[in-house]
Motif scaffolding. Structure first.
Motif, PDB file in Angstrom:
ATOM      1  N   MET A  75       0.989  -1.353  -0.165  1.00  0.00           N
ATOM      2  CA  MET A  75      -0.066   0.148  -0.144  1.00  0.00           C
ATOM      3  C   MET A  75       1.220   1.384  -0.171  1.00  0.00           C
ATOM      4  O   MET A  75       0.397   2.236  -0.755  1.00  0.00           O
ATOM      5  CB  MET A  75      -0.747  -0.207   1.854  1.00  0.00           C
ATOM      6  CG  MET A  75      -2.145  -1.590   1.113  1.00  0.00           C
ATOM      7  SD  MET A  75      -3.319  -0.996   2.732  1.00  0.00           S
ATOM      8  CE  MET A  75      -3.819   0.411   1.790  1.00  0.00           C
ATOM      9  N   PRO A  83      -7.266  -4.047   1.103  1.00  0.00           N
ATOM     10  CA  PRO A  83      -8.001  -2.931   1.795  1.00  0.00           C
ATOM     11  C   PRO A  83      -7.368  -2.828   2.845  1.00  0.00           C
ATOM     12  O   PRO A  83      -6.762  -2.318   4.456  1.00  0.00           O
ATOM     13  CB  PRO A  83      -8.727  -2.514   1.160  1.00  0.00           C
ATOM     14  CG  PRO A  83      -9.046  -2.593  -0.463  1.00  0.00           C
ATOM     15  CD  PRO A  83      -8.816  -4.406   0.436  1.00  0.00           C
ATOM     16  N   ILE A  95      -3.620  -6.238  -2.883  1.00  0.00           N
ATOM     17  CA  ILE A  95      -3.759  -5.880  -2.051  1.00  0.00           C
ATOM     18  C   ILE A  95      -5.069  -6.298  -1.563  1.00  0.00           C
ATOM     19  O   ILE A  95      -6.452  -6.068  -2.273  1.00  0.00           O
ATOM     20  CB  ILE A  95      -3.599  -4.367  -2.184  1.00  0.00           C
ATOM     21  CG1 ILE A  95      -1.916  -4.150  -2.762  1.00  0.00           C
ATOM     22  CG2 ILE A  95      -3.598  -3.364  -0.709  1.00  0.00           C
ATOM     23  CD1 ILE A  95      -1.498  -2.736  -2.404  1.00  0.00           C
ATOM     24  N   TYR A 145      -5.519  -1.861  -6.247  1.00  0.00           N
ATOM     25  CA  TYR A 145      -5.209  -3.085  -5.426  1.00  0.00           C
ATOM     26  C   TYR A 145      -5.415  -4.341  -6.252  1.00  0.00           C
ATOM     27  O   TYR A 145      -4.543  -4.628  -5.473  1.00  0.00           O
ATOM     28  CB  TYR A 145      -6.416  -2.635  -4.529  1.00  0.00           C
ATOM     29  CG  TYR A 145      -6.819  -1.256  -3.097  1.00  0.00           C
ATOM     30  CD1 TYR A 145      -5.045  -0.572  -2.926  1.00  0.00           C
ATOM     31  CD2 TYR A 145      -7.545  -0.482  -2.589  1.00  0.00           C
ATOM     32  CE1 TYR A 145      -5.242   0.040  -2.027  1.00  0.00           C
ATOM     33  CE2 TYR A 145      -7.537   0.411  -1.633  1.00  0.00           C
ATOM     34  CZ  TYR A 145      -6.065   0.618  -1.558  1.00  0.00           C
ATOM     35  OH  TYR A 145      -5.654   1.523  -1.049  1.00  0.00           O
TER      36      TYR A 145
END
Length: 283
Positions: A110, A152, A150, A145
């Motif tokens: 991130m 979150p 990823i 993302y």
């Protein structure tokens, strides 16, 4: 049955209320057992029938009960309840270390795409939250993302998992008679607040050090400020609210372990080079 009474100078009949009475032939003695004493888990369990279910830890009993039994088992080998809590904290944090590694890797990802996400947010910041074009911003962020793999909430999962443990341990410490007036160093009662407020202050300092060592994922300055204020807020909460000093000891030990673990992760997983922002079309 009726009885004669005088009403307005005249005799009249009035019903007589009947009271049920028991005769010697129908009365049976009733056995009644009463327990008067502290809710000591082991003593209540020895009774017939067992009464250990009276030790209730409230809403977080599903967490407090196994933590309480783990503490009791460790206390067989460690005579002081404070050191028992410290050992339990080490065990819990060791079990959660794989989640910390996963959370740290998510944080690194991130942070790597942070400049790219910030560029997207800058592109849409002129629009209000009600503007339909704000949904396009969320789509672009989610696309990044998905591209990077990823989750979150992955960076916060380890912290969210700790919070139910905090509340469960606090319920166990305040609900179990075994830990009442249990001393540890300067603390006279692990089930109540630290009388000198040393633990809350050290908890705030240790959590601040952990936050400084952990890479920041938030790109919004307000979110970054909130993250920096969290350790101070935690210390203030321990001063104002009646959290047990045993819980403060758990969080302090967890933070110290977190500092060591974070130092190891920072050494073995250095920060990657930030990704270059992708220029997109103006909305």
């Amino acid at each position: 049955m009726f009885r004669t009474i005088q009403a307005e100078g005249k005799e009249t009949q009035e019903p007589v209320p009947e009271t049920a009475t028991a005769t010697a032939s129908t009365t049976q003695p009733e056995a009644l057992r009463v327990y008067v004493g502290p809710k000591d888990y082991d003593e209540l369990k020895k009774m017939n029938p067992p009464l250990h279910a009276l030790v209730n830890f409230g809403w977080f009993e599903f967490i407090a009960d196994p933590l309480f039994h783990a503490l009791k088992w460790l206390h067989k080998y460690i005579p002081n309840w404070g050191w028992t809590i410290i050992v339990l904290t080490l065990v819990v944090n060791t079990l959660l270390f794989p989640l910390r590694i996963s959370s740290y890797k998510t944080t690194l990802k991130m942070q790597r795409v942070g400049p790219e996400i910030k560029a997207i947010q800058e592109k849409y910041k002129k629009y209000s939250m009600r503007d339909p074009r704000k949904a396009e911003m969320n789509k672009e962020v989610m696309a990044i993302y998905q591209r990077e793999g990823i989750n979150p909430v992955g960076g916060c999962f380890q912290m969210f998992l700790q919070m139910p443990i905090w509340f469960g341990l606090n319920s166990a410490l305040r609900g179990a008679i075994e830990l009442r007036h249990a001393p540890w160093l300067w603390v006279t009662d692990l089930a109540s607040k630290d009388p000198y407020y040393i633990l809350p202050v050290v908890v705030g300092v240790s959590m601040y050090l952990v936050s400084k060592m952990t890479p920041m994922t938030a790109t919004d300055p307000q979110q970054q400020t909130m993250m920096k204020m969290m350790p101070i807020s935690m210390a203030v909460m321990f001063v104002i609210f009646p959290f047990s000093s045993g819980l403060a000891l758990y969080i302090l030990t967890s933070s110290i372990v977190g500092i060591a673990q974070q130092w190891y992760l920072n050494r073995t997983h250095p920060l990657p080079a930030p990704a270059k922002p992708v220029r997109g079309k103006k909305p």
